[in-house]
Write an enzyme that holds these catalytic residues in place. Sequence first.
Site, PDB file in Angstrom:
ATOM      1  CG  HIS A 131      24.901  17.988  60.944  1.00 19.06           C
ATOM      2  ND1 HIS A 131      24.070  18.727  61.755  1.00 19.06           N
ATOM      3  CD2 HIS A 131      25.327  18.833  59.971  1.00 19.06           C
ATOM      4  CE1 HIS A 131      24.014  19.965  61.295  1.00 19.06           C
ATOM      5  NE2 HIS A 131      24.756  20.054  60.209  1.00 19.06           N
ATOM      6  CG  ASN A 142      22.164  22.691  59.751  1.00 18.56           C
ATOM      7  OD1 ASN A 142      22.577  22.496  60.890  1.00 18.56           O
ATOM      8  ND2 ASN A 142      22.966  22.791  58.710  1.00 18.56           N
ATOM      9  CB  CYS A 170      27.596  20.728  61.864  1.00 24.03           C
ATOM     10  SG  CYS A 170      27.036  22.241  61.093  1.00 24.03           S
TER      11      CYS A 170
HETATM   12  O1  UT7 Z   1      25.542  22.238  58.423  1.00 24.57           O
HETATM   13  C1  UT7 Z   1      26.761  22.355  57.773  1.00 24.57           C
HETATM   14  C2  UT7 Z   1      26.740  21.661  56.511  1.00 24.57           C
HETATM   15  N1  UT7 Z   1      25.846  22.342  55.599  1.00 24.57           N
HETATM   16  C3  UT7 Z   1      25.500  21.739  54.521  1.00 24.57           C
HETATM   17  O2  UT7 Z   1      25.912  20.609  54.349  1.00 24.57           O
HETATM   18  C4  UT7 Z   1      24.679  22.470  53.494  1.00 24.57           C
HETATM   19  C5  UT7 Z   1      25.046  21.930  52.149  1.00 24.57           C
HETATM   20  N2  UT7 Z   1      24.404  22.600  51.017  1.00 24.57           N
HETATM   21  C6  UT7 Z   1      23.112  22.464  50.746  1.00 24.57           C
HETATM   22  O3  UT7 Z   1      22.355  21.840  51.472  1.00 24.57           O
HETATM   23  C7  UT7 Z   1      22.606  23.034  49.441  1.00 24.57           C
HETATM   24  O4  UT7 Z   1      23.718  23.481  48.676  1.00 24.57           O
HETATM   25  C8  UT7 Z   1      21.608  24.213  49.623  1.00 24.57           C
HETATM   26  C9  UT7 Z   1      20.301  23.684  50.140  1.00 24.57           C
HETATM   27  C10 UT7 Z   1      22.192  25.240  50.583  1.00 24.57           C
HETATM   28  C11 UT7 Z   1      21.344  24.894  48.281  1.00 24.57           C
HETATM   29  O5  UT7 Z   1      20.822  23.950  47.353  1.00 24.57           O
HETATM   30  P1  UT7 Z   1      21.452  23.831  45.903  1.00 24.57           P
HETATM   31  O6  UT7 Z   1      20.674  22.799  45.191  1.00 24.57           O
HETATM   32  O7  UT7 Z   1      22.927  23.581  46.073  1.00 24.57           O
HETATM   33  O8  UT7 Z   1      21.137  25.251  45.276  1.00 24.57           O
HETATM   34  P2  UT7 Z   1      22.129  26.357  44.668  1.00 24.57           P
HETATM   35  O9  UT7 Z   1      22.757  27.153  45.752  1.00 24.57           O
HETATM   36  O10 UT7 Z   1      23.023  25.696  43.655  1.00 24.57           O
HETATM   37  O11 UT7 Z   1      21.095  27.278  43.875  1.00 24.57           O
HETATM   38  C12 UT7 Z   1      20.396  26.809  42.704  1.00 24.57           C
HETATM   39  C13 UT7 Z   1      19.449  27.908  42.259  1.00 24.57           C
HETATM   40  C14 UT7 Z   1      20.108  29.275  42.145  1.00 24.57           C
HETATM   41  O12 UT7 Z   1      19.468  29.947  41.077  1.00 24.57           O
HETATM   42  P3  UT7 Z   1      20.276  30.245  39.723  1.00 24.57           P
HETATM   43  O13 UT7 Z   1      21.462  31.068  40.149  1.00 24.57           O
HETATM   44  O14 UT7 Z   1      20.671  28.874  39.224  1.00 24.57           O
HETATM   45  O15 UT7 Z   1      19.254  30.959  38.904  1.00 24.57           O
HETATM   46  C15 UT7 Z   1      19.767  29.972  43.410  1.00 24.57           C
HETATM   47  O16 UT7 Z   1      19.720  31.371  43.277  1.00 24.57           O
HETATM   48  O17 UT7 Z   1      18.412  28.066  43.235  1.00 24.57           O
HETATM   49  C16 UT7 Z   1      18.385  29.427  43.679  1.00 24.57           C
HETATM   50  N3  UT7 Z   1      18.093  29.421  45.113  1.00 24.57           N
HETATM   51  C17 UT7 Z   1      16.850  29.510  45.599  1.00 24.57           C
HETATM   52  N4  UT7 Z   1      15.645  29.618  44.995  1.00 24.57           N
HETATM   53  C18 UT7 Z   1      14.562  29.666  45.787  1.00 24.57           C
HETATM   54  C19 UT7 Z   1      18.968  29.330  46.138  1.00 24.57           C
HETATM   55  N5  UT7 Z   1      18.294  29.339  47.300  1.00 24.57           N
HETATM   56  C20 UT7 Z   1      16.987  29.464  46.991  1.00 24.57           C
HETATM   57  C21 UT7 Z   1      15.808  29.525  47.765  1.00 24.57           C
HETATM   58  N6  UT7 Z   1      14.620  29.613  47.127  1.00 24.57           N
HETATM   59  N7  UT7 Z   1      15.834  29.473  49.115  1.00 24.57           N
END
Ligand code: UT7
Length: 331
Positions: A258, A288, A118
């Site tokens: 980004h 993204n 990125c």
């Molecule tokens: O481009 C390079 C740089 N990239 C980034 O900077 C990305 C950085 N990370 C992020 O933007 C975020 O971490 C994400 C958007 C990828 C994920 O968001 P989050 O708030 O960190 O969610 P998480 O991975 O901690 O997941 C929280 C919960 C989980 O459920 P449990 O295990 O707590 O029951 C996931 O299974 O949300 C669940 N989950 C979803 N639910 C519905 C994860 N993805 C989804 C989804 N829809 N798409």
Amino acid sequence: MKCSKTLSVEIASVGSYLPERVLSNDDLSEMVDTSDEWIYPRTGIRERRIAAPEQATSDLAAAAAEQALARAGLEPEGLDAILVATCTPDHQFPATACLVQAALGARNALACDLEAACSGFVYALTHAAAMLETGMADNILVIGAETLSRMTDYTDRRSCILFGDGAAAALLRRATDGGQVLYTELGADGSGGDLLIIPAGGTRSPASLETVKNRRHYMKIKGPEVFKIAVNKLLELLQRIPEETGVDLADIKMVIPHQSNARIINSMLKRAGMDLGKAYMNIDRVGNTSAASIPIALAEAVEQGKLQRGDLVLLMAFGGGLTWASALLRY
Ligand code: UT7
């Protein structure tokens, strides 16, 4: 690497290309267990663009490049170099930049790819600025282009909601219109390489039936870990601008970050005490697009007249590698 020497290099023109097909959050909710109600508040994304089956990264890049060249009134033969920042090349080799060079007919240009995920566009822009400043080149096309949809696992709801396809190009030249590159900072921490990775398909783990079966040719992302590091690193980059350049953050007209996650961008600006409205955001429509994300946003800001000659604009990136980059430009 930090460079606070002012370079007399400017962006002569910009061009961009987004594929026609729109993939909305509602579309994704029919593919994996997700919803607009989950995706939008967590990321700021409502939809992203997806390349047509016959399109590859060089096609998107060439379309953006043609627009940038036409706007500057420069013939392809006038290009000295084409740098393509991408982590989704058409092939392992030849470089995507070589394919763009052929498509444009830019027969006098060197062509190579630069992979810094990125952060790739800002990395490539910095290399181009150094080549221009030393007089090695007069006109360099810096392109960020990605077809991330080909590397996205549409069975993995943790990653497939994030990524889209697109390209944009900036024609850089030695300044004739008052533009400057005032500061650039590029960094990396390879110890975090496993946080954003396509595990197979390279020399560490060549393609095999096993790697295909285990879906190891798709992007794997440890989202929450990346999120935390990204916010802190971007804030560090932002806070270093006044001490390294003497430029007050209040005097920066626009920050083009980004487009990884609207929450990352807002958190960084809030913690730096900056007006959230200073960030150009298109993540809701584009998602993204890795190395393409900053130049697509830059091209839109210019097209919309939001960025004028003489304005200070700060480009900021964080991504796989891990890599990070900032560039303060007088547009
Ligand atoms: O481009 C390079 C740089 N990239 C980034 O900077 C990305 C950085 N990370 C992020 O933007 C975020 O971490 C994400 C958007 C990828 C994920 O968001 P989050 O708030 O960190 O969610 P998480 O991975 O901690 O997941 C929280 C919960 C989980 O459920 P449990 O295990 O707590 O029951 C996931 O299974 O949300 C669940 N989950 C979803 N639910 C519905 C994860 N993805 C989804 C989804 N829809 N798409």
